[in-house]
Design a protein around this motif. Structure first.
Motif, short mmCIF file in Angstrom:
data_model
loop_
_atom_site.label_atom_id
_atom_site.label_comp_id
_atom_site.label_asym_id
_atom_site.label_seq_id
_atom_site.Cartn_x
_atom_site.Cartn_y
_atom_site.Cartn_z
N PHE A 248 0.84 -1.20 0.00
CA PHE A 248 0.00 0.00 0.00
C PHE A 248 0.87 1.25 0.00
N VAL A 249 0.47 2.21 -0.85
CA VAL A 249 1.20 3.48 -0.92
C VAL A 249 1.05 4.23 0.41
N VAL A 250 2.16 4.70 0.95
CA VAL A 250 2.15 5.42 2.22
C VAL A 250 1.83 6.89 1.98
N ASP A 251 0.96 7.43 2.79
CA ASP A 251 0.61 8.85 2.71
C ASP A 251 1.73 9.67 3.36
N LEU A 252 2.50 10.35 2.55
CA LEU A 252 3.61 11.17 3.04
C LEU A 252 3.26 12.65 3.09
N ALA A 253 1.99 12.98 2.75
CA ALA A 253 1.58 14.39 2.74
C ALA A 253 1.78 15.08 4.09
N PRO A 254 1.55 14.41 5.23
CA PRO A 254 1.77 15.08 6.51
C PRO A 254 3.21 15.57 6.70
N PHE A 255 4.12 15.02 5.90
CA PHE A 255 5.52 15.41 6.04
C PHE A 255 5.97 16.33 4.91
N GLY A 256 4.95 16.82 4.13
CA GLY A 256 5.26 17.71 3.02
C GLY A 256 5.93 17.02 1.86
N LEU A 257 5.70 15.71 1.73
CA LEU A 257 6.34 14.95 0.66
C LEU A 257 5.29 14.33 -0.26
N GLU A 258 5.60 14.28 -1.56
CA GLU A 258 4.75 13.60 -2.52
C GLU A 258 5.21 12.15 -2.66
N ASN A 259 4.26 11.29 -2.88
CA ASN A 259 4.58 9.87 -3.04
C ASN A 259 3.90 9.35 -4.30
N HIS A 260 4.63 9.33 -5.40
CA HIS A 260 4.09 8.87 -6.67
C HIS A 260 4.42 7.38 -6.87
N GLY A 261 3.88 6.56 -5.99
CA GLY A 261 4.11 5.13 -6.13
C GLY A 261 5.56 4.73 -5.89
N GLU A 262 6.19 5.35 -4.90
CA GLU A 262 7.61 5.08 -4.64
C GLU A 262 7.87 4.47 -3.27
N VAL A 263 7.03 4.79 -2.29
CA VAL A 263 7.21 4.26 -0.93
C VAL A 263 5.94 3.52 -0.53
N PHE A 264 6.12 2.28 -0.06
CA PHE A 264 4.98 1.42 0.24
C PHE A 264 5.15 0.81 1.62
N ILE A 265 4.04 0.41 2.20
CA ILE A 265 4.07 -0.46 3.37
C ILE A 265 3.67 -1.85 2.90
N ALA A 266 4.51 -2.84 3.23
CA ALA A 266 4.22 -4.22 2.86
C ALA A 266 3.42 -4.85 3.99
N ALA A 267 2.16 -5.19 3.71
CA ALA A 267 1.26 -5.75 4.73
C ALA A 267 1.28 -7.27 4.62
N ASP A 268 1.57 -7.95 5.74
CA ASP A 268 1.64 -9.41 5.67
C ASP A 268 0.30 -10.09 5.90
N ARG A 269 -0.65 -9.42 6.53
CA ARG A 269 -1.98 -9.98 6.73
C ARG A 269 -2.96 -8.90 7.16
N PRO A 270 -4.22 -9.05 6.89
CA PRO A 270 -4.81 -10.13 6.09
C PRO A 270 -4.41 -10.00 4.62
N TYR A 271 -4.61 -11.05 3.86
CA TYR A 271 -4.22 -11.02 2.46
C TYR A 271 -5.27 -11.74 1.61
N GLY A 272 -5.39 -11.31 0.38
CA GLY A 272 -6.22 -12.03 -0.57
C GLY A 272 -5.55 -13.36 -0.90
N LEU A 273 -6.33 -14.40 -1.07
CA LEU A 273 -5.78 -15.71 -1.42
C LEU A 273 -6.48 -16.18 -2.69
N ILE A 274 -5.71 -16.24 -3.77
CA ILE A 274 -6.26 -16.56 -5.09
C ILE A 274 -5.80 -17.96 -5.48
N GLU A 275 -6.74 -18.80 -5.92
CA GLU A 275 -6.43 -20.17 -6.30
C GLU A 275 -7.08 -20.48 -7.64
N ALA A 276 -6.40 -21.30 -8.43
CA ALA A 276 -6.94 -21.65 -9.74
C ALA A 276 -6.44 -23.02 -10.18
#
Length: 297
Positions: A248-276
């Motif tokens: 997920f893209v991190v909101d850096l606006a509170p720090f006066g910074l723009e984030n154009h898809g460059e800094v993310f938080i990697a969430a380990d759970r919950p997660y979508g589980l896709i099976e085929a």
């Protein structure tokens, strides 16, 4: 009303079998986790405690180690077939055997710029797997891998999805897509160059993951399975499990910074589980090929 005993099997799970070849100055290593399961007329063991048909799980463990020496480990699929054939052919009560194998990869240590003859380091890549079933209906081999962690930083979208009053997820045309992929593929026969097919399947799946402009992880899995079956005639079915490792893209606006898809938080759970499941419409019957024992392969 009657109470009856349903499906049953028993075996030895997770025997850690390490085979080192010392035929020359340069040694080779194969590192396996082997689970065995016997199927057959073992109802009396459950119903009245009669063990007369039960080959001890300790014996199964010993057989796995003995076969690592006597039959060698050219490939985990071939080794698994030899074990399963032995149990069904040579142990009178056994009419079906399931062998599940994980293989852990090692890479040679480099000393003074030269690969060392007898020192290795554990490689941090995926775990190769095999599941072999031999019974009265035939021989079935399922190759595979798990824990293939793969990520691409663009080339993935997720939009146009169903929404209701609880939906908060925003649509996106550009997102990170990552997963820890589990892939299993069923062969049409047991006459296969196992060690040649494995890297080919992996390369096809990585290529499709990388190059498909993905509108959903489901679409990517379909392309991966379809490409494998189209390009490798000996494979008739592919099953894929893909946890969506969200970034997920991190909101850096509170720090006066723009984030154009460059800094993310990697969430380990919950997660979508896709099976085929992807398969040929003329694939031979799987019978008990997918019936697991330890469930590790």
């Amino acid at each position: 009303m009657a109470i009856i005993l349903g499906e049953q099997q028993y075996g030895k799970a997770e025997s850690r079998v390490v085979r080192i070849y010392r035929d020359g100055p340069r040694h080779e290593i194969r590192d396996l986790n082997v689970s065995t399961a016997m199927r057959g007329p073992f109802d009396p063991a459950h119903l009245i405690g009669d063990q007369s048909n039960v080959l001890p799980t300790d014996t199964q463990k010993n057989t796995a180690f003995a076969f690592a020496k006597s039959h060698g480990i050219d490939s985990i699929e071939h080794y698994g077939l030899e074990l399963a054939r032995h149990f069904v052919r040579d142990i009178e009560p056994v009419d079906g055997a399931r062998i599940e194998i994980e293989e852990f990869a090692w890479e040679r240590a480099v000393v003074d710029g030269v690969p060392h003859d007898h020192t290795w380091m554990r490689a941090g890549r995926e775990i190769r797997t095999a599941a072999v079933t031999v019974d009265a209906t035939g021989e079935y081999v399922i190759g595979g891998f798990k824990d293939l962690v793969i990520l691409k930083s663009t080339g993935s979208e997720f939009a146009g999805f169903l929404k209701d009053e609880y939906t908060t997820l925003q649509e996106t045309k550009d997102r990170v897509m990552a997963t820890s992929l589990v892939a299993k593929w069923r062969f049409a026969s047991s006459d296969v160059d196992w060690n040649a097919v494995y890297p080919e399947v992996k390369a096809i799946m990585v290529r499709e993951f990388a190059t498909v402009q993905s509108l959903a992880l489901q679409q990517t899995l379909w392309h991966m399975g379809k490409a494998v079956i189209e390009q490798i005639p000996s494979i008739v079915e592919v099953r894929l499990t893909a946890p969506n490792k969200h970034h997920f893209v991190v909101d850096l606006a509170p720090f006066g910074l723009e984030n154009h898809g460059e800094v993310f938080i990697a969430a380990d759970r919950p997660y979508g589980l896709i099976e085929a499941q992807v398969l040929r419409d003329d694939a031979p019957a799987a019978h008990d090929a997918w019936r697991a024992s330890a469930g590790l392969a």
